[in-house]
Design a protein around this motif. Sequence first.
Motif, PDB file in Angstrom:
ATOM      1  N   SER A  49      28.611  31.046  37.438  1.00  0.00           N
ATOM      2  CA  SER A  49      28.539  31.668  38.758  1.00  0.00           C
ATOM      3  C   SER A  49      29.903  31.868  39.407  1.00  0.00           C
ATOM      4  O   SER A  49      30.029  32.630  40.369  1.00  0.00           O
ATOM      5  CB  SER A  49      27.638  30.854  39.685  1.00  0.00           C
ATOM      6  OG  SER A  49      28.141  29.548  39.877  1.00  0.00           O
ATOM      7  N   TRP A  50      30.927  31.182  38.903  1.00  0.00           N
ATOM      8  CA  TRP A  50      32.292  31.395  39.402  1.00  0.00           C
ATOM      9  C   TRP A  50      33.245  31.344  38.224  1.00  0.00           C
ATOM     10  O   TRP A  50      33.091  30.517  37.318  1.00  0.00           O
ATOM     11  CB  TRP A  50      32.684  30.331  40.427  1.00  0.00           C
ATOM     12  CG  TRP A  50      33.981  30.668  41.123  1.00  0.00           C
ATOM     13  CD1 TRP A  50      35.244  30.310  40.735  1.00  0.00           C
ATOM     14  CD2 TRP A  50      34.136  31.466  42.297  1.00  0.00           C
ATOM     15  NE1 TRP A  50      36.173  30.830  41.601  1.00  0.00           N
ATOM     16  CE2 TRP A  50      35.525  31.542  42.575  1.00  0.00           C
ATOM     17  CE3 TRP A  50      33.245  32.110  43.152  1.00  0.00           C
ATOM     18  CZ2 TRP A  50      36.029  32.248  43.666  1.00  0.00           C
ATOM     19  CZ3 TRP A  50      33.749  32.811  44.236  1.00  0.00           C
ATOM     20  CH2 TRP A  50      35.132  32.857  44.485  1.00  0.00           C
ATOM     21  N   VAL A  51      34.250  32.234  38.227  1.00  0.00           N
ATOM     22  CA  VAL A  51      35.257  32.234  37.163  1.00  0.00           C
ATOM     23  C   VAL A  51      36.641  32.267  37.798  1.00  0.00           C
ATOM     24  O   VAL A  51      36.838  32.837  38.877  1.00  0.00           O
ATOM     25  CB  VAL A  51      35.076  33.428  36.205  1.00  0.00           C
ATOM     26  CG1 VAL A  51      33.833  33.239  35.352  1.00  0.00           C
ATOM     27  CG2 VAL A  51      34.989  34.752  36.970  1.00  0.00           C
ATOM     28  N   ALA A  52      37.608  31.636  37.125  1.00  0.00           N
ATOM     29  CA  ALA A  52      38.974  31.546  37.649  1.00  0.00           C
ATOM     30  C   ALA A  52      39.956  31.518  36.489  1.00  0.00           C
ATOM     31  O   ALA A  52      39.707  30.878  35.459  1.00  0.00           O
ATOM     32  CB  ALA A  52      39.146  30.292  38.511  1.00  0.00           C
ATOM     33  N   TRP A  53      41.099  32.171  36.686  1.00  0.00           N
ATOM     34  CA  TRP A  53      42.137  32.230  35.668  1.00  0.00           C
ATOM     35  C   TRP A  53      43.048  31.010  35.729  1.00  0.00           C
ATOM     36  O   TRP A  53      43.316  30.461  36.799  1.00  0.00           O
ATOM     37  CB  TRP A  53      43.028  33.462  35.870  1.00  0.00           C
ATOM     38  CG  TRP A  53      42.518  34.722  35.257  1.00  0.00           C
ATOM     39  CD1 TRP A  53      42.007  35.795  35.914  1.00  0.00           C
ATOM     40  CD2 TRP A  53      42.484  35.065  33.867  1.00  0.00           C
ATOM     41  NE1 TRP A  53      41.658  36.785  35.029  1.00  0.00           N
ATOM     42  CE2 TRP A  53      41.936  36.361  33.759  1.00  0.00           C
ATOM     43  CE3 TRP A  53      42.853  34.383  32.698  1.00  0.00           C
ATOM     44  CZ2 TRP A  53      41.756  37.007  32.532  1.00  0.00           C
ATOM     45  CZ3 TRP A  53      42.676  35.028  31.481  1.00  0.00           C
ATOM     46  CH2 TRP A  53      42.136  36.310  31.402  1.00  0.00           C
ATOM     47  N   HIS A  54      43.583  30.646  34.567  1.00  0.00           N
ATOM     48  CA  HIS A  54      44.727  29.747  34.498  1.00  0.00           C
ATOM     49  C   HIS A  54      45.958  30.560  34.918  1.00  0.00           C
ATOM     50  O   HIS A  54      46.066  31.742  34.584  1.00  0.00           O
ATOM     51  CB  HIS A  54      44.900  29.209  33.079  1.00  0.00           C
ATOM     52  CG  HIS A  54      45.907  28.117  32.952  1.00  0.00           C
ATOM     53  ND1 HIS A  54      47.271  28.363  32.954  1.00  0.00           N
ATOM     54  CD2 HIS A  54      45.753  26.766  32.825  1.00  0.00           C
ATOM     55  CE1 HIS A  54      47.912  27.211  32.822  1.00  0.00           C
ATOM     56  NE2 HIS A  54      47.023  26.230  32.740  1.00  0.00           N
ATOM     57  N   PRO A  55      46.912  29.977  35.660  1.00  0.00           N
ATOM     58  CA  PRO A  55      48.038  30.762  36.174  1.00  0.00           C
ATOM     59  C   PRO A  55      49.012  31.252  35.118  1.00  0.00           C
ATOM     60  O   PRO A  55      49.764  32.206  35.379  1.00  0.00           O
ATOM     61  CB  PRO A  55      48.725  29.797  37.153  1.00  0.00           C
ATOM     62  CG  PRO A  55      48.326  28.439  36.693  1.00  0.00           C
ATOM     63  CD  PRO A  55      46.936  28.591  36.164  1.00  0.00           C
TER      64      PRO A  55
END
Length: 390
Positions: A49-55
Amino acid sequence: MRFLLGGYTADMGGNGTGIGMLLAGAPDDALAGGPLGFTGEVAPADSPSWVAWHPSLDVVYAALEKRGAVQAFRRTGEASFVALGEPVAAGEATCHVAVAPDGASLVASCWGDGRVVRMSLDAAGRPSAPVAATVAVDPYGSTAPGSGSTLARSGDIDLAAAARALRDAAGDEFAHLVPDHDHAPEAEASDSRPSRAHEAVFLPGGLIATTDMGLDLVRLWRAGADGLAPAGEVVLPRGSGPRHMVWHPSGHLYVVAELSCEVFVLTPDASSTWRLVGGAPLGAGTIPGDTAAELAASRDGDFLYAGVRGSNTIATVRVRGQGESLEPVALVEAGVDWPRHHVVERDTLLVAGQLSDEVASLTLDLRTGVPGRVRHRAAAPSPTCIMPLV
């Protein structure tokens, strides 16, 4: 442009099968105003339901909401990802994940049990060693009947005075939308309101802010060797339901309240104590039962956009002064059913319609800040999060 889509799969009554990909115009376009197209799944997953990138790594993290875990995925091609390690348990109904700017850790927020969990990331981006932060305590749980006011734990704010100030700032047209806190509510058992952690945001100076929608709290933390160390908290009006946040270059933190459909303004004072300094309703067009979802800022930071589920609208709020004042501008049709999430890409607002199984694009008027009518739309299964593919 390419975007990754998080969404619900069958385990949460959704129609998705994992993380999907959305195209806005040609894949290499610098703008997102072109025709939309859903190209399919890029990684199988249970309700990411949520996705986020590694910087700095080609690694994406997904909150597997039903499983209560965080899963890392390694990018293997332009539109393909594979699981990086096993899912790491976080807590019941893990709904958000935020990655630290240095890429050394992440914070997962769990709606079901209120847990805020820090995980370490190794050199490959693989998460491990989950450590739960201190459990939240209901600031209204010990309020005695007739005590007159309840003070914030960070800044000792008189909520009745804050409500009066918000009504004054809102003006006659919107003052009635500000909750009345002139009289303390009847005392309830401390366990009568569940903790509902919803989002974490990394702030400048090493601070981390998290919301607790169930207990009306914004909590501040610093990362330590043993997890997250408490660094203060701000109590928002009872029943407001703080959900998501936006950090503004002016140094203010804006918090959208899911239940009361308003945006609050927080900032630290000279002693670094965080305080509630203002706020505004999302607009006179919200209706009973509406719930706010995402909050995003325009590219120049002059406007905020909040999705409103129920009436299915997008609220535009103007940032005034030095960032401490907000003014409702407009409430327009979102073009989708249940606008769960949205992102701003220059002059385009992309909106995820969770219940209508689609993503729509609205053109932003850069002068007024107000979104126009739907320009393009594309079918997409139960989308809950839109993230640019870097």
